[in-house]
Motif scaffolding. Structure first.
Motif, mmCIF file in Angstrom:
data_model
loop_
_atom_site.group_PDB
_atom_site.id
_atom_site.type_symbol
_atom_site.label_atom_id
_atom_site.label_comp_id
_atom_site.label_asym_id
_atom_site.label_seq_id
_atom_site.Cartn_x
_atom_site.Cartn_y
_atom_site.Cartn_z
ATOM 1 N N MET A 1 38.985 51.727 34.126
ATOM 2 C CA MET A 1 40.443 51.707 33.979
ATOM 3 C C MET A 1 40.837 51.542 32.513
ATOM 4 N N CYS A 2 42.033 52.073 32.160
ATOM 5 C CA CYS A 2 42.441 52.013 30.768
ATOM 6 C C CYS A 2 43.012 50.656 30.390
ATOM 7 N N ALA A 3 43.466 49.891 31.349
ATOM 8 C CA ALA A 3 44.029 48.573 31.071
ATOM 9 C C ALA A 3 44.230 47.864 32.398
ATOM 10 N N ARG A 4 44.448 46.571 32.329
ATOM 11 C CA ARG A 4 44.743 45.811 33.534
ATOM 12 C C ARG A 4 46.030 46.316 34.166
ATOM 13 N N LYS A 5 46.037 46.435 35.484
ATOM 14 C CA LYS A 5 47.235 46.914 36.165
ATOM 15 C C LYS A 5 48.341 45.866 36.086
ATOM 16 N N MET A 6 49.563 46.365 35.914
ATOM 17 C CA MET A 6 50.729 45.497 35.797
ATOM 18 C C MET A 6 51.713 45.667 36.942
ATOM 19 N N HIS A 7 51.527 46.714 37.748
ATOM 20 C CA HIS A 7 52.484 47.038 38.800
ATOM 21 C C HIS A 7 51.738 47.231 40.116
ATOM 22 N N ALA A 8 52.368 46.825 41.201
ATOM 23 C CA ALA A 8 51.739 46.946 42.517
ATOM 24 C C ALA A 8 51.479 48.394 42.890
ATOM 25 N N ASP A 9 52.338 49.301 42.422
ATOM 26 C CA ASP A 9 52.232 50.711 42.793
ATOM 27 C C ASP A 9 51.662 51.566 41.663
ATOM 28 N N GLU A 10 50.874 50.961 40.782
ATOM 29 C CA GLU A 10 50.370 51.668 39.613
ATOM 30 C C GLU A 10 49.225 52.608 39.977
ATOM 31 N N ALA A 11 49.243 53.799 39.377
ATOM 32 C CA ALA A 11 48.211 54.795 39.642
ATOM 33 C C ALA A 11 46.887 54.394 39.008
ATOM 34 N N ASP B 1 44.136 64.892 16.749
ATOM 35 C CA ASP B 1 45.551 65.055 16.474
ATOM 36 C C ASP B 1 46.421 65.220 17.710
ATOM 37 N N MET B 2 45.930 64.750 18.878
ATOM 38 C CA MET B 2 46.725 64.828 20.097
ATOM 39 C C MET B 2 46.578 63.549 20.913
ATOM 40 N N VAL B 3 47.492 63.357 21.848
ATOM 41 C CA VAL B 3 47.428 62.218 22.758
ATOM 42 C C VAL B 3 47.898 62.667 24.136
ATOM 43 N N VAL B 4 47.176 62.236 25.157
ATOM 44 C CA VAL B 4 47.558 62.496 26.544
ATOM 45 C C VAL B 4 48.301 61.272 27.056
ATOM 46 N N ARG B 5 49.428 61.511 27.708
ATOM 47 C CA ARG B 5 50.281 60.406 28.167
ATOM 48 C C ARG B 5 50.608 60.617 29.640
ATOM 49 N N LEU B 6 50.231 59.648 30.462
ATOM 50 C CA LEU B 6 50.413 59.764 31.908
ATOM 51 C C LEU B 6 51.242 58.598 32.441
ATOM 52 N N PRO B 7 52.277 58.869 33.231
ATOM 53 C CA PRO B 7 53.038 57.775 33.842
ATOM 54 C C PRO B 7 52.140 56.894 34.710
ATOM 55 N N ARG B 8 52.321 55.595 34.549
ATOM 56 C CA ARG B 8 51.575 54.648 35.375
ATOM 57 C C ARG B 8 52.212 54.505 36.761
ATOM 58 N N VAL B 9 53.549 54.623 36.800
ATOM 59 C CA VAL B 9 54.297 54.380 38.030
ATOM 60 C C VAL B 9 55.301 55.501 38.253
ATOM 61 N N GLU B 10 55.737 55.641 39.491
ATOM 62 C CA GLU B 10 56.654 56.725 39.833
ATOM 63 C C GLU B 10 57.968 56.616 39.075
#
Length: 300
Positions: free
Chosen positions: A1-11, A52-61
Motif C-alpha cells: 500500500m502507498c500509505a496507511r488508509k484514512m477512510h473506511a471506503d478507501e480504495a 517528469d510525470m506523476v500518476v494521481r488516483l482518487p482514494r475515495v469516491e
C-alpha cells in the motif's frame, strides 16, 4: 500500500495497480519507473512516473469528480497564474481492479513548506498574495461552484458539533468564541470569484523558500474570496500575515471570514485525522492555536 488508509471506503492502491493501469491504458509509459510519493494528502494517492510525470488516483469516491474538473479547468486557468499548476497529460478510465477515473500529470519540482521553518516567510507571503490575487481576477465564465463557496454560516451546525466532539482535546471555549466572532462578519457582497479553497502547506511547493507551484485543485470553483485567506493561518507566521493581507487587499470582513474558514476546516481535520494522519492533525492543531492567539489579540 502507498500509505496507511484514512477512510473506511478507501480504495486499495499500490505500485502494481498503477503498473497494470499504465500497461492497459498508456503503454507508451508502461516501462517507466513507478514509485509512491510520500505525501500527507488525504484525497488522492500519487506515484512518480519516470522523471517528469506523476500518476494521481482518487482514494475515495468523493474525490472522483475532481478529475474531470481539473482536466477541464487547469489548462484554462494556468496561463493567468504566476506560478506553475498541474498540467494534465492523460486521463485514465476505470478498470476491473480500480473503479474510478485517474490522471497523469507533469511532475512539478519543489518541496512542501514546513510550518515554523520557512526560509523567507515575508517573501513567501507576497508570493502567495500574488497567486491569490491573480486567481481571483480570472473571469468566472461558467466555472463550477466550489463546495467551500457557500456562506460561512452554513457551516455553523457542523462546526459547533465538531467543537463538542473535541472537548478535552482543545480549548473548546476559545474555539467557539473564535467561531462566533467570524460569524459576525458581513457576508461577501460581490460576485463569486475563482478560489482554490484549500491553500494548505501540502498543496504548495517552494524552491529556495519562494512559491514555485500550487497543486491539488480538488476544491477549485467559484465562491467567496475569503476562503483563500486560510493560508495566512495554515502556513504564515504572525509577523508575515500582514504582508499577505495588505497585498491581497483583504478588508476586515474578508479577513474575519477567512479566519473563520481556517478555524472550521482545521477543526474538521483534527477530528477526522487525529488517529490516522498525524501530519494533518498537527497542522490542524497549529491552525486552531494560531486563530485562538490572533483572536485574543484582536479582542484585547
Amino acid at each position: 500500500m502507498c500509505a496507511r488508509k484514512m477512510h473506511a471506503d478507501e480504495a486499495d492502491i499500490d505500485v502494481p495497480l498503477v503498473r497494470r493501469l499504465l500497461a492497459a491504458q498508456f503503454p507508451r509509459w508502461a516501462d517507466l519507473p513507478v514509485t509512491a510519493v510520500d505525501s500527507a494528502g488525504t484525497s488522492n494517492a500519487m506515484f512518480r512516473l519516470g522523471d517528469d510525470m506523476v500518476v494521481r488516483l482518487p482514494r475515495v469516491e468523493g474525490a472522483v469528480q475532481d478529475v474531470a474538473k481539473e482536466h477541464r479547468w487547469l489548462p484554462r486557468l494556468a496561463p493567468s497564474l504566476p506560478v506553475a499548476v498541474p498540467g494534465p497529460l492523460g486521463k485514465g478510465t476505470p478498470a476491473e481492479d480500480y473503479p474510478w477515473p485517474w490522471s497523469v500529470y507533469r511532475w512539478l519540482d519543489g518541496e512542501t513548506p514546513a510550518v515554523g521553518r520557512l526560509a523567507a516567510p515575508r517573501s513567501l507571503a507576497a508570493d502567495l498574495a500574488e497567486f491569490v490575487t491573480a486567481l481571483h481576477r480570472i473571469e468566472p465564465a461558467d466555472g463550477p461552484p466550489s463546495y467551500r463557496g457557500r456562506p460561512l454560516e452554513t457551516r455553523d451546525g457542523t462546526t459547533r458539533a465538531t467543537v463538542a466532539a473535541l472537548d478535552g482535546i482543545i480549548d473548546t471555549d476559545a474555539a467557539i468564541a473564535g467561531w462566533e466572532a467570524a460569524l459576525q462578519a458581513p457576508a461577501w457582497p460581490g460576485p463569486a470569484v475563482w478560489i482554490h479553497a484549500d491553500l494548505q502547506p501540502g498543496n504548495l511547493l517552494t524552491v529556495r523558500g519562494r512559491l514555485a507551484a500550487v497543486i491539488d485543485f480538488g476544491c477549485l470553483g467559484l465562491g467567496d474570496p475569503a476562503v483563500d485567506m486560510i493560508v495566512a493561518w495554515y502556513l504564515l507566521p504572525a509577523d508575515a500575515r500582514g504582508v499577505f493581507r495588505t497585498a491581497v487587499g483583504a478588508d476586515d470582513a474578508t479577513w474575519a471570514r477567512g479566519r473563520g474558514w481556517a478555524l472550521s476546516i482545521a477543526l474538521d481535520e483534527l477530528r477526522y485525522y487525529r488517529e490516522t494522519n498525524p501530519v494533518m492533525a498537527a497542522i490542524a492543531r497549529h491552525v486552531i492555536e494560531e486563530v485562538r492567539t490572533e483572536q485574543a489579540h484582536t479582542a484585547a
